[in-house]
Design an enzyme around this catalytic site. Sequence first.
Site, PDB file in Angstrom:
ATOM      1  N   CYS A 137      10.016  54.355  42.461  1.00  0.00           N
ATOM      2  CA  CYS A 137       9.633  55.330  43.478  1.00  0.00           C
ATOM      3  C   CYS A 137       8.657  54.700  44.477  1.00  0.00           C
ATOM      4  O   CYS A 137       7.459  54.626  44.209  1.00  0.00           O
ATOM      5  CB  CYS A 137       9.011  56.527  42.760  1.00  0.00           C
ATOM      6  SG  CYS A 137       8.445  57.816  43.846  1.00  0.00           S
ATOM      7  N   CYS A 140       5.952  57.047  45.797  1.00  0.00           N
ATOM      8  CA  CYS A 140       4.864  57.345  44.849  1.00  0.00           C
ATOM      9  C   CYS A 140       3.963  56.128  44.629  1.00  0.00           C
ATOM     10  O   CYS A 140       2.749  56.241  44.584  1.00  0.00           O
ATOM     11  CB  CYS A 140       5.404  57.733  43.473  1.00  0.00           C
ATOM     12  SG  CYS A 140       6.861  58.728  43.455  1.00  0.00           S
ATOM     13  N   ASP A 141       4.579  54.973  44.439  1.00  0.00           N
ATOM     14  CA  ASP A 141       3.834  53.814  43.945  1.00  0.00           C
ATOM     15  C   ASP A 141       3.605  52.709  44.982  1.00  0.00           C
ATOM     16  O   ASP A 141       2.870  51.761  44.706  1.00  0.00           O
ATOM     17  CB  ASP A 141       4.575  53.203  42.738  1.00  0.00           C
ATOM     18  CG  ASP A 141       4.638  54.173  41.566  1.00  0.00           C
ATOM     19  OD1 ASP A 141       3.778  55.064  41.504  1.00  0.00           O
ATOM     20  OD2 ASP A 141       5.539  54.040  40.723  1.00  0.00           O
TER      21      ASP A 141
HETATM   22  C1  LIG Z   1       8.008  55.644  37.916  1.00  0.00           C
HETATM   23  C2  LIG Z   1       7.982  57.009  38.556  1.00  0.00           C
HETATM   24  C3  LIG Z   1       6.887  57.365  39.284  1.00  0.00           C
HETATM   25  C4  LIG Z   1       6.829  58.608  39.894  1.00  0.00           C
HETATM   26  N1  LIG Z   1       5.711  58.929  40.587  1.00  0.00           N
HETATM   27  C5  LIG Z   1       5.638  60.137  41.179  1.00  0.00           C
HETATM   28  C6  LIG Z   1       4.461  60.506  41.899  1.00  0.00           C
HETATM   29  O1  LIG Z   1       3.489  59.751  41.978  1.00  0.00           O
HETATM   30  N2  LIG Z   1       4.451  61.722  42.489  1.00  0.00           N
HETATM   31  C7  LIG Z   1       5.493  62.595  42.412  1.00  0.00           C
HETATM   32  O2  LIG Z   1       5.421  63.691  42.957  1.00  0.00           O
HETATM   33  N3  LIG Z   1       6.617  62.271  41.734  1.00  0.00           N
HETATM   34  C8  LIG Z   1       6.721  61.075  41.121  1.00  0.00           C
HETATM   35  N4  LIG Z   1       7.852  60.734  40.436  1.00  0.00           N
HETATM   36  C9  LIG Z   1       8.953  61.716  40.365  1.00  0.00           C
HETATM   37  C10 LIG Z   1       8.648  62.797  39.288  1.00  0.00           C
HETATM   38  O3  LIG Z   1       8.285  62.183  38.076  1.00  0.00           O
HETATM   39  C11 LIG Z   1       9.883  63.671  39.070  1.00  0.00           C
HETATM   40  O4  LIG Z   1      10.229  64.295  40.286  1.00  0.00           O
HETATM   41  C12 LIG Z   1       9.627  64.740  38.010  1.00  0.00           C
HETATM   42  O5  LIG Z   1       9.273  64.160  36.779  1.00  0.00           O
HETATM   43  C13 LIG Z   1      10.863  65.615  37.786  1.00  0.00           C
HETATM   44  O6  LIG Z   1      10.584  66.509  36.743  1.00  0.00           O
HETATM   45  P1  LIG Z   1      11.746  67.211  35.898  1.00  0.00           P
HETATM   46  O7  LIG Z   1      11.045  68.026  34.878  1.00  0.00           O
HETATM   47  O8  LIG Z   1      12.697  67.856  36.798  1.00  0.00           O
HETATM   48  O9  LIG Z   1      12.579  66.044  35.215  1.00  0.00           O
HETATM   49  P2  LIG Z   1      12.171  64.834  34.281  1.00  0.00           P
HETATM   50  O10 LIG Z   1      10.811  64.367  34.579  1.00  0.00           O
HETATM   51  O11 LIG Z   1      13.307  63.886  34.412  1.00  0.00           O
HETATM   52  O12 LIG Z   1      12.153  65.465  32.802  1.00  0.00           O
HETATM   53  C14 LIG Z   1      13.327  65.832  32.146  1.00  0.00           C
HETATM   54  C15 LIG Z   1      13.071  65.837  30.637  1.00  0.00           C
HETATM   55  O13 LIG Z   1      14.228  66.334  29.972  1.00  0.00           O
HETATM   56  C16 LIG Z   1      14.460  65.581  28.784  1.00  0.00           C
HETATM   57  N5  LIG Z   1      15.856  65.728  28.415  1.00  0.00           N
HETATM   58  C17 LIG Z   1      16.937  65.325  29.135  1.00  0.00           C
HETATM   59  N6  LIG Z   1      18.082  65.639  28.500  1.00  0.00           N
HETATM   60  C18 LIG Z   1      17.711  66.266  27.348  1.00  0.00           C
HETATM   61  C19 LIG Z   1      18.454  66.822  26.248  1.00  0.00           C
HETATM   62  N7  LIG Z   1      19.802  66.813  26.227  1.00  0.00           N
HETATM   63  N8  LIG Z   1      17.769  67.379  25.194  1.00  0.00           N
HETATM   64  C20 LIG Z   1      16.411  67.395  25.208  1.00  0.00           C
HETATM   65  N9  LIG Z   1      15.656  66.865  26.218  1.00  0.00           N
HETATM   66  C21 LIG Z   1      16.298  66.317  27.281  1.00  0.00           C
HETATM   67  C22 LIG Z   1      14.072  64.162  29.201  1.00  0.00           C
HETATM   68  O14 LIG Z   1      13.781  63.366  28.067  1.00  0.00           O
HETATM   69  C23 LIG Z   1      12.846  64.429  30.072  1.00  0.00           C
HETATM   70  O15 LIG Z   1      11.643  64.428  29.315  1.00  0.00           O
HETATM   71  C24 LIG Z   1       7.931  59.504  39.793  1.00  0.00           C
HETATM   72  C25 LIG Z   1       9.055  59.150  39.056  1.00  0.00           C
HETATM   73  C26 LIG Z   1       9.086  57.912  38.430  1.00  0.00           C
HETATM   74  C27 LIG Z   1      10.293  57.529  37.619  1.00  0.00           C
END
Ligand SMILES: Cc1cc2nc3c(=O)[nH]c(=O)nc-3n(C[C@H](O)[C@H](O)[C@H](O)COP(=O)(O)OP(=O)(O)OC[C@H]3O[C@@H](n4cnc5c(N)ncnc54)[C@H](O)[C@@H]3O)c2cc1C
Length: 316
Positions: A137, A140-141
């Site tokens: 990202c 973000c980073d």
């Molecule tokens: C390296 C990195 C840095 C980032 N930095 C930033 C930042 O500084 N600022 C910012 O705003 N955003 C940042 N982001 C983006 C941000 O992390 C995401 O937009 C956010 O986490 C999305 O949240 P979510 O809950 O939709 O999905 P996710 O964070 O993808 O969480 C989904 C969860 O569902 C679980 N899961 C999936 N399938 C299953 C299943 N079948 N059964 C049980 N569990 C399951 C996964 O294990 C996971 O824990 C970053 C992303 C990355 C990769």
Amino acid sequence: MSAKKYDVAIIGAGPAGMTAAIYSARAGKSVLVIEKKSPGGQIVNTLEVDNYPATPGISGVKYAMTLQKQAQDFDAVFQFDEIKSIDEPKKEGDYFVIHGKNDEYEALSIILSTGLENRKIGLENEDKLVGHGISFCAACDGAFFKGKDVAVYGGGNTALEDASYLATICKSVTIIHRRDRFRGEQALVDALKKYDNVNYIMESTIVELKGDKLIESVVVKDKNTGETKEVKINGLFLAIGQIPSGADFANLVKVDERGYYEVDESCASKLVAGVFVAGDGRSKKIRQLTTAVADGSVAGSSAAAYIDRLNGREYV
Ligand SMILES: Cc1cc2nc3c(=O)[nH]c(=O)nc-3n(C[C@H](O)[C@H](O)[C@H](O)COP(=O)(O)OP(=O)(O)OC[C@H]3O[C@@H](n4cnc5c(N)ncnc54)[C@H](O)[C@@H]3O)c2cc1C
């Protein structure tokens, strides 16, 4: 079979799922959150979150732990399991049956917050260096690499946009792409050409990642000649695609051509009543913490309102 039945089952304990848990639980519903890894989702991969309002500099892990505690304080129950499939009830108001690797669960409504997984190269060392020089990202980073040498791996719009953004803050950006031309839009290619600190390594793949605690260099192989060379870098941004995570729940929600869930304004499935989607797995443009937690609040409230409707009450 799990003894307890829940009002709301949330699949995925990322920021969207845990926020949905807070909203459903605060509305008085019994809430189960099922997570296949540790709670937190993608954000645990970053050392510092700088763009989330009112918490500058918070680490991804601390953010995730604080959010989990907040949901638990409202009595949301966390369960470690990987959900493989979900059976919809024969009639509205009956329980969904949720099939996990370890157990089965039942709930009157479902929130899918399974997020995304970043496509990785598949090299040794890679997992260890994510968050230690390897990032997915740039927005973000990128700021952590101000004045440093970085590389971007990929050739689509994300790679081109990341490279353009990084060119404004980094000393140099090397874009590495396996084809002879970019997949991304020409306008983005042209925009990138304006920067004189961008180097291009085309028709090449990264075959090795070097570094112990932090990434130090990548070894790049020319697809045509087979020659390899080492490129010293402080940071590597992987932009080789993201894939919607989790099992196939297409029986519950419409999926677009790229595998993202399509829902309405209240995060509700257009296919099955009682199913909601929150977070990065939803079809939308901006995928960040702010948009994930916004979805979580909407989906959590919508699920609670759905349960109230089943019980003959209106949700206020
Ligand atoms: C390296 C990195 C840095 C980032 N930095 C930033 C930042 O500084 N600022 C910012 O705003 N955003 C940042 N982001 C983006 C941000 O992390 C995401 O937009 C956010 O986490 C999305 O949240 P979510 O809950 O939709 O999905 P996710 O964070 O993808 O969480 C989904 C969860 O569902 C679980 N899961 C999936 N399938 C299953 C299943 N079948 N059964 C049980 N569990 C399951 C996964 O294990 C996971 O824990 C970053 C992303 C990355 C990769």
